[in-house]
Write a protein that holds these residues in place. Structure first.
Motif, PDB file in Angstrom:
ATOM      1  N   ALA A   1     -11.817   8.016   0.336  1.00 63.08           N
ATOM      2  CA  ALA A   1     -10.444   8.443   0.372  1.00 63.08           C
ATOM      3  C   ALA A   1      -9.613   7.171  -0.063  1.00 63.08           C
ATOM      4  CB  ALA A   1      -9.963   8.970   1.413  1.00 63.08           C
TER       5      ALA A   1
ATOM      6  N   LEU B   1      -8.376   5.318  -3.579  1.00 65.55           N
ATOM      7  CA  LEU B   1      -7.640   6.005  -4.349  1.00 65.55           C
ATOM      8  C   LEU B   1      -6.292   4.949  -4.465  1.00 65.55           C
ATOM      9  CD1 LEU B   1      -7.779   9.501  -3.188  1.00 65.55           C
ATOM     10  CD2 LEU B   1      -8.621   8.451  -5.364  1.00 65.55           C
ATOM     11  N   GLY B   2      -6.787   3.893  -3.582  1.00 69.33           N
ATOM     12  CA  GLY B   2      -5.362   2.735  -3.690  1.00 69.33           C
ATOM     13  C   GLY B   2      -5.166   1.863  -2.490  1.00 69.33           C
TER      14      GLY B   2
ATOM     15  N   LEU C   1      -4.130   3.877   4.116  1.00 70.09           N
ATOM     16  CA  LEU C   1      -4.523   5.385   4.098  1.00 70.09           C
ATOM     17  C   LEU C   1      -4.184   5.752   5.663  1.00 70.09           C
ATOM     18  CD1 LEU C   1      -5.658   7.942   3.129  1.00 70.09           C
ATOM     19  CD2 LEU C   1      -8.020   6.823   4.098  1.00 70.09           C
TER      20      LEU C   1
ATOM     21  N   GLN D   1      -0.622  -1.110   1.039  1.00 71.26           N
ATOM     22  CA  GLN D   1      -1.159   0.232   0.874  1.00 71.26           C
ATOM     23  C   GLN D   1      -2.082   0.804   1.887  1.00 71.26           C
ATOM     24  OE1 GLN D   1       0.113   2.479  -1.491  1.00 71.26           O
ATOM     25  NE2 GLN D   1       1.546   0.353  -1.676  1.00 71.26           N
TER      26      GLN D   1
END
Length: 129
Positions: A35, A38-39, A14, A12
């Motif tokens: 940010a 969020l994962g 960003l 994952q």
């Protein structure tokens, strides 16, 4: 395009918008870390978003930012062409070489190169397990 979390090579990530706000202070770095919570496990920041001070190691901004990401157990990928900065600083060349040999901060030319690094990391982890 806004900063978005997407799966890239099994991780994952960003992926930060090249036209987003500059990363010029520790607070800006913490905003990216927030940010990512969020994962994401990796933050891909376009080199063009990084303040010039990041590439001038005497400012200590690069070290501070990289340490923040390490403290929060997030990988940082600086994405883009930094050849002009590398040509101007042997210290930066050494930092990039050392960082790319590790697993927490990478300097890559594009997102395809980041994908290759992530696949290699995943492959090594699978072999060690």
């Amino acid at each position: 395009m806004p900063d978005v979390i997407e799966e890239r090579a099994g991780a994952q990530v960003l992926v930060c918008d090249p036209d987003g706000p500059p990363v010029a202070t520790e607070r800006d770095g913490l905003d990216l870390i927030g940010a990512a919570f969020l994962g994401a496990e990796v933050v891909a920041v376009p080199a063009t978003r990084l303040d010039e001070g990041f590439f001038s190691l005497g400012t200590r901004f690069a070290g501070e930012l990289m340490q923040k990401f390490a403290n929060y157990r997030l990988r940082l990928a600086v994405v883009g062409d930094i050849s002009e900065h590398l040509a101007a600083s042997s210290a930066l060349r050494a930092l990039v070489r050392e960082s790319n040999a590790g697993g927490h901060v990478w300097f890559v030319t594009d997102l395809d190169a980041l994908d290759a690094r992530l696949r290699a990391l995943d492959h090594r982890a699978g072999r060690e397990a």
